[in-house]
Design a protein around this motif. Structure first.
Motif, PDB file in Angstrom:
ATOM      1  N   ASP A   1       1.422 -53.843  18.331  1.00 52.29           N
ATOM      2  CA  ASP A   1       0.528 -53.405  19.405  1.00 52.29           C
ATOM      3  C   ASP A   1      -0.518 -52.394  18.903  1.00 52.29           C
ATOM      4  O   ASP A   1      -1.165 -51.711  19.694  1.00 52.29           O
ATOM      5  CB  ASP A   1       1.286 -52.910  20.652  1.00 52.29           C
ATOM      6  N   PHE A   2      -0.689 -52.332  17.581  1.00 54.41           N
ATOM      7  CA  PHE A   2      -1.774 -51.508  17.031  1.00 54.41           C
ATOM      8  C   PHE A   2      -3.063 -52.315  17.149  1.00 54.41           C
ATOM      9  O   PHE A   2      -3.153 -53.440  16.661  1.00 54.41           O
ATOM     10  CB  PHE A   2      -1.488 -51.157  15.568  1.00 54.41           C
ATOM     11  N   ASP A   3      -4.047 -51.719  17.813  1.00 53.12           N
ATOM     12  CA  ASP A   3      -5.295 -52.419  18.116  1.00 53.12           C
ATOM     13  C   ASP A   3      -6.286 -52.208  16.967  1.00 53.12           C
ATOM     14  O   ASP A   3      -6.798 -51.107  16.775  1.00 53.12           O
ATOM     15  CB  ASP A   3      -5.823 -51.837  19.446  1.00 53.12           C
TER      16      ASP A   3
ATOM     17  N   ALA B   1      -9.904 -50.984  17.509  1.00 57.14           N
ATOM     18  CA  ALA B   1     -10.079 -49.557  17.771  1.00 57.14           C
ATOM     19  C   ALA B   1      -9.938 -48.740  16.488  1.00 57.14           C
ATOM     20  O   ALA B   1     -10.150 -47.542  16.496  1.00 57.14           O
ATOM     21  CB  ALA B   1      -9.059 -49.093  18.805  1.00 57.14           C
ATOM     22  N   ALA B   2      -9.552 -49.393  15.399  1.00 55.94           N
ATOM     23  CA  ALA B   2      -9.331 -48.666  14.148  1.00 55.94           C
ATOM     24  C   ALA B   2      -9.994 -49.408  12.987  1.00 55.94           C
ATOM     25  O   ALA B   2      -9.322 -49.957  12.119  1.00 55.94           O
ATOM     26  CB  ALA B   2      -7.827 -48.508  13.901  1.00 55.94           C
TER      27      ALA B   2
ATOM     28  N   TYR C   1      -8.060 -42.318  20.136  1.00 53.91           N
ATOM     29  CA  TYR C   1      -7.632 -43.361  21.070  1.00 53.91           C
ATOM     30  C   TYR C   1      -7.217 -42.720  22.390  1.00 53.91           C
ATOM     31  O   TYR C   1      -7.401 -43.283  23.455  1.00 53.91           O
ATOM     32  CB  TYR C   1      -6.461 -44.122  20.445  1.00 53.91           C
ATOM     33  N   ARG C   2      -6.645 -41.499  22.259  1.00 57.20           N
ATOM     34  CA  ARG C   2      -6.235 -40.777  23.466  1.00 57.20           C
ATOM     35  C   ARG C   2      -7.424 -40.516  24.372  1.00 57.20           C
ATOM     36  O   ARG C   2      -7.300 -40.517  25.581  1.00 57.20           O
ATOM     37  CB  ARG C   2      -5.632 -39.422  23.091  1.00 57.20           C
TER      38      ARG C   2
ATOM     39  N   PRO D   1      -8.050 -37.344  11.797  1.00 54.81           N
ATOM     40  CA  PRO D   1      -8.063 -36.356  12.889  1.00 54.81           C
ATOM     41  C   PRO D   1      -7.086 -36.747  13.999  1.00 54.81           C
ATOM     42  O   PRO D   1      -6.526 -37.850  13.961  1.00 54.81           O
ATOM     43  CB  PRO D   1      -9.507 -36.426  13.388  1.00 54.81           C
ATOM     44  N   PRO D   2      -6.856 -35.890  14.974  1.00 47.92           N
ATOM     45  CA  PRO D   2      -5.904 -36.194  16.046  1.00 47.92           C
ATOM     46  C   PRO D   2      -6.308 -37.408  16.879  1.00 47.92           C
ATOM     47  O   PRO D   2      -7.496 -37.654  17.091  1.00 47.92           O
ATOM     48  CB  PRO D   2      -5.936 -34.930  16.933  1.00 47.92           C
ATOM     49  N   GLY D   3      -5.320 -38.165  17.303  1.00 45.22           N
ATOM     50  CA  GLY D   3      -5.531 -39.233  18.275  1.00 45.22           C
ATOM     51  C   GLY D   3      -5.980 -40.565  17.713  1.00 45.22           C
ATOM     52  O   GLY D   3      -6.293 -41.482  18.468  1.00 45.22           O
ATOM     53  N   VAL D   4      -6.014 -40.720  16.375  1.00 45.85           N
ATOM     54  CA  VAL D   4      -6.540 -41.965  15.807  1.00 45.85           C
ATOM     55  C   VAL D   4      -5.441 -42.983  15.494  1.00 45.85           C
ATOM     56  O   VAL D   4      -5.724 -44.066  15.006  1.00 45.85           O
ATOM     57  CB  VAL D   4      -7.363 -41.694  14.531  1.00 45.85           C
ATOM     58  N   GLY D   5      -4.172 -42.637  15.767  1.00 42.92           N
ATOM     59  CA  GLY D   5      -3.099 -43.619  15.597  1.00 42.92           C
ATOM     60  C   GLY D   5      -2.206 -43.397  14.382  1.00 42.92           C
ATOM     61  O   GLY D   5      -1.467 -44.298  13.986  1.00 42.92           O
ATOM     62  N   LYS D   6      -2.237 -42.206  13.796  1.00 41.09           N
ATOM     63  CA  LYS D   6      -1.399 -41.939  12.611  1.00 41.09           C
ATOM     64  C   LYS D   6       0.087 -42.042  12.960  1.00 41.09           C
ATOM     65  O   LYS D   6       0.849 -42.727  12.283  1.00 41.09           O
ATOM     66  CB  LYS D   6      -1.685 -40.532  12.048  1.00 41.09           C
ATOM     67  N   THR D   7       0.488 -41.361  14.037  1.00 42.85           N
ATOM     68  CA  THR D   7       1.894 -41.405  14.434  1.00 42.85           C
ATOM     69  C   THR D   7       2.279 -42.822  14.865  1.00 42.85           C
ATOM     70  O   THR D   7       3.372 -43.298  14.547  1.00 42.85           O
ATOM     71  CB  THR D   7       2.161 -40.399  15.568  1.00 42.85           C
ATOM     72  N   HIS D   8       1.351 -43.495  15.546  1.00 45.69           N
ATOM     73  CA  HIS D   8       1.600 -44.877  15.981  1.00 45.69           C
ATOM     74  C   HIS D   8       1.958 -45.757  14.766  1.00 45.69           C
ATOM     75  O   HIS D   8       2.963 -46.473  14.777  1.00 45.69           O
ATOM     76  CB  HIS D   8       0.343 -45.410  16.692  1.00 45.69           C
TER      77      HIS D   8
ATOM     78  N   TYR E   1      -0.608 -29.528  11.071  1.00 47.77           N
ATOM     79  CA  TYR E   1      -0.970 -29.153  12.442  1.00 47.77           C
ATOM     80  C   TYR E   1      -0.622 -27.698  12.705  1.00 47.77           C
ATOM     81  O   TYR E   1      -1.368 -26.984  13.333  1.00 47.77           O
ATOM     82  CB  TYR E   1      -0.249 -30.054  13.454  1.00 47.77           C
TER      83      TYR E   1
HETATM   84  P1  ADP Z   1      -2.327 -39.307  15.970  1.00 49.45           P
HETATM   85  O1  ADP Z   1      -0.921 -39.290  15.485  1.00 49.45           O
HETATM   86  O2  ADP Z   1      -3.302 -39.777  14.936  1.00 49.45           O
HETATM   87  O3  ADP Z   1      -2.744 -38.009  16.590  1.00 49.45           O
HETATM   88  P2  ADP Z   1      -1.294 -41.197  17.866  1.00 49.45           P
HETATM   89  O4  ADP Z   1      -0.698 -42.207  16.945  1.00 49.45           O
HETATM   90  O5  ADP Z   1      -0.344 -40.281  18.534  1.00 49.45           O
HETATM   91  O6  ADP Z   1      -2.443 -40.368  17.131  1.00 49.45           O
HETATM   92  O7  ADP Z   1      -2.185 -41.965  18.937  1.00 49.45           O
HETATM   93  C1  ADP Z   1      -2.463 -41.415  20.216  1.00 49.45           C
HETATM   94  C2  ADP Z   1      -2.189 -42.467  21.289  1.00 49.45           C
HETATM   95  O8  ADP Z   1      -3.111 -43.531  21.162  1.00 49.45           O
HETATM   96  C3  ADP Z   1      -0.818 -43.092  21.149  1.00 49.45           C
HETATM   97  O9  ADP Z   1      -0.356 -43.414  22.435  1.00 49.45           O
HETATM   98  C4  ADP Z   1      -1.076 -44.371  20.340  1.00 49.45           C
HETATM   99  O10 ADP Z   1      -0.124 -45.365  20.645  1.00 49.45           O
HETATM  100  C5  ADP Z   1      -2.459 -44.751  20.820  1.00 49.45           C
HETATM  101  N1  ADP Z   1      -3.247 -45.380  19.757  1.00 49.45           N
HETATM  102  C6  ADP Z   1      -3.986 -44.760  18.813  1.00 49.45           C
HETATM  103  N2  ADP Z   1      -4.634 -45.629  18.034  1.00 49.45           N
HETATM  104  C7  ADP Z   1      -4.298 -46.856  18.490  1.00 49.45           C
HETATM  105  C8  ADP Z   1      -4.647 -48.192  18.120  1.00 49.45           C
HETATM  106  N3  ADP Z   1      -5.503 -48.458  17.105  1.00 49.45           N
HETATM  107  N4  ADP Z   1      -4.099 -49.205  18.834  1.00 49.45           N
HETATM  108  C9  ADP Z   1      -3.271 -48.967  19.859  1.00 49.45           C
HETATM  109  N5  ADP Z   1      -2.901 -47.742  20.262  1.00 49.45           N
HETATM  110  C10 ADP Z   1      -3.407 -46.693  19.603  1.00 49.45           C
END
Ligand code: ADP
Ligand code: MG
Length: 266
Positions: free
Chosen positions: A77-79, A82-83, A241-242, A111-118, A175
């Motif tokens: 489910d990684f889009d 968006a990346a 993404y957030r 940076p924050p919110g780009v899907g690293k943790t995802h 962080y």
């Molecule tokens: P980071 O760790 O880089 O701060 P997160 O992985 O926590 O960012 O992503 C923030 C939110 O956005 C999460 O809910 C994540 O699932 C979603 N998200 C971020 N990038 C994507 C992506 N490319 N496709 C789908 N969901 C994404």
């Protein structure tokens, strides 16, 4: 009569061997064996396959419980739209878990919110599904746990714990400022896994500022040396993404506002 007692004995064997799923499905498998005219071999195979499936499902559930993944994120489910910075074929390669065989590390930088943790959670899930012992933690949790371990005289046990899993995910390095002793804990964890087992690290700081993050440039350099020696670095950037929904809402708002502004001119 004799057949009934053989049947009871068989159930008893299955119970003694703790083959509970086979025991539960025994009547159904025997019925279908008769109905379908299965050979003894085929019927036994069908019965034991049920037990094997159930055992594997239990083991997977156990590995996932141990992994302590913080979200249900998956690589599927990684889009990718968006990346754009992430090469889909590289991510697909990593999804095969082959990197674990060569103890390759993965650095997810951005940076924050780009899907690293995802991505980190997705990789950890794949590893657990493939049968590898996997553990997810944050840099702050690891530091806190090592700190407690040092105080309580459990340092060696804790280090063994972090050496154990085939994949260790350390989320969110950089962080929070880490206490000075955390740098040496982290260094020891990285060193003892070096060339043996993989680490996935996510960070919002480029490797150039790790000296600052760890409060010690020498330790940071030595740690990066080991981490990067055999590694894949994924740089994620672009919009958070957030904040996407937030941006989309703003764009809509702007469009609506522009529309209203224009209306009186016509
Ligand atoms: P980071 O760790 O880089 O701060 P997160 O992985 O926590 O960012 O992503 C923030 C939110 O956005 C999460 O809910 C994540 O699932 C979603 N998200 C971020 N990038 C994507 C992506 N490319 N496709 C789908 N969901 C994404
Ligand atoms: Mg994150």
């Amino acid at each position: 009569m004799a057949q009934a007692s053989v049947y009871q004995q068989l159930r008893g064997h299955l119970a003694t061997l703790r083959l509970h799923d086979a025991a539960e499905h025994l009547p159904a498998v025997l019925d279908s064996a008769v109905a379908e005219g299965l050979s003894v071999t085929a019927a036994l195979e069908r019965l034991l396959a049920l037990e094997v499936d159930a055992t594997e499902a239990r083991r997977l559930a156990g590995r996932l419980r141990f992994a302590s993944l913080p979200t249900p994120a998956t690589l599927e489910d990684f889009d990718h739209d968006a990346a754009p910075g992430v090469d889909p074929s590289l991510l697909a390669e990593l999804a095969t878990c082959r990197y674990l065989e060569s103890a390759t590390n993965i650095l997810l930088v951005g940076p924050p919110g780009v899907g690293k943790t995802h991505v980190a959670v997705g990789l950890a899930r794949k590893a657990a599904e493939a049968g590898y012992r996997t553990y997810f933690t944050t840099a702050a949790d690891l530091a806190a746990r090592c700190h407690r371990a040092a105080i309580e005289g459990r340092w060696a046990t804790t280090m063994r714990f972090y050496a154990g899993p085939t994949l260790l995910v350390i989320d969110e390095l950089g962080y929070l400022p880490l206490p000075a002793e955390a740098a040496s804990a982290l260094f020891q964890v990285v060193s003892q896994r070096y060339l043996k087992t993989s680490i996935v690290i996510t960070t919002n700081r480029g490797v150039g500022s790790w000296g600052e993050v760890l409060g010690d440039t020498t330790v940071a350099a030595a740690m990066l040396d080991r981490l990067l020696h055999r590694s894949v670095v994924l740089t994620l950037d672009g919009d958070s993404y957030r904040l996407r929904d937030h941006h989309a809402r703003n764009d809509n708002l702007r469009r609506t506002t522009t529309g209203t502004n224009r209306a009186p001119l016509r």
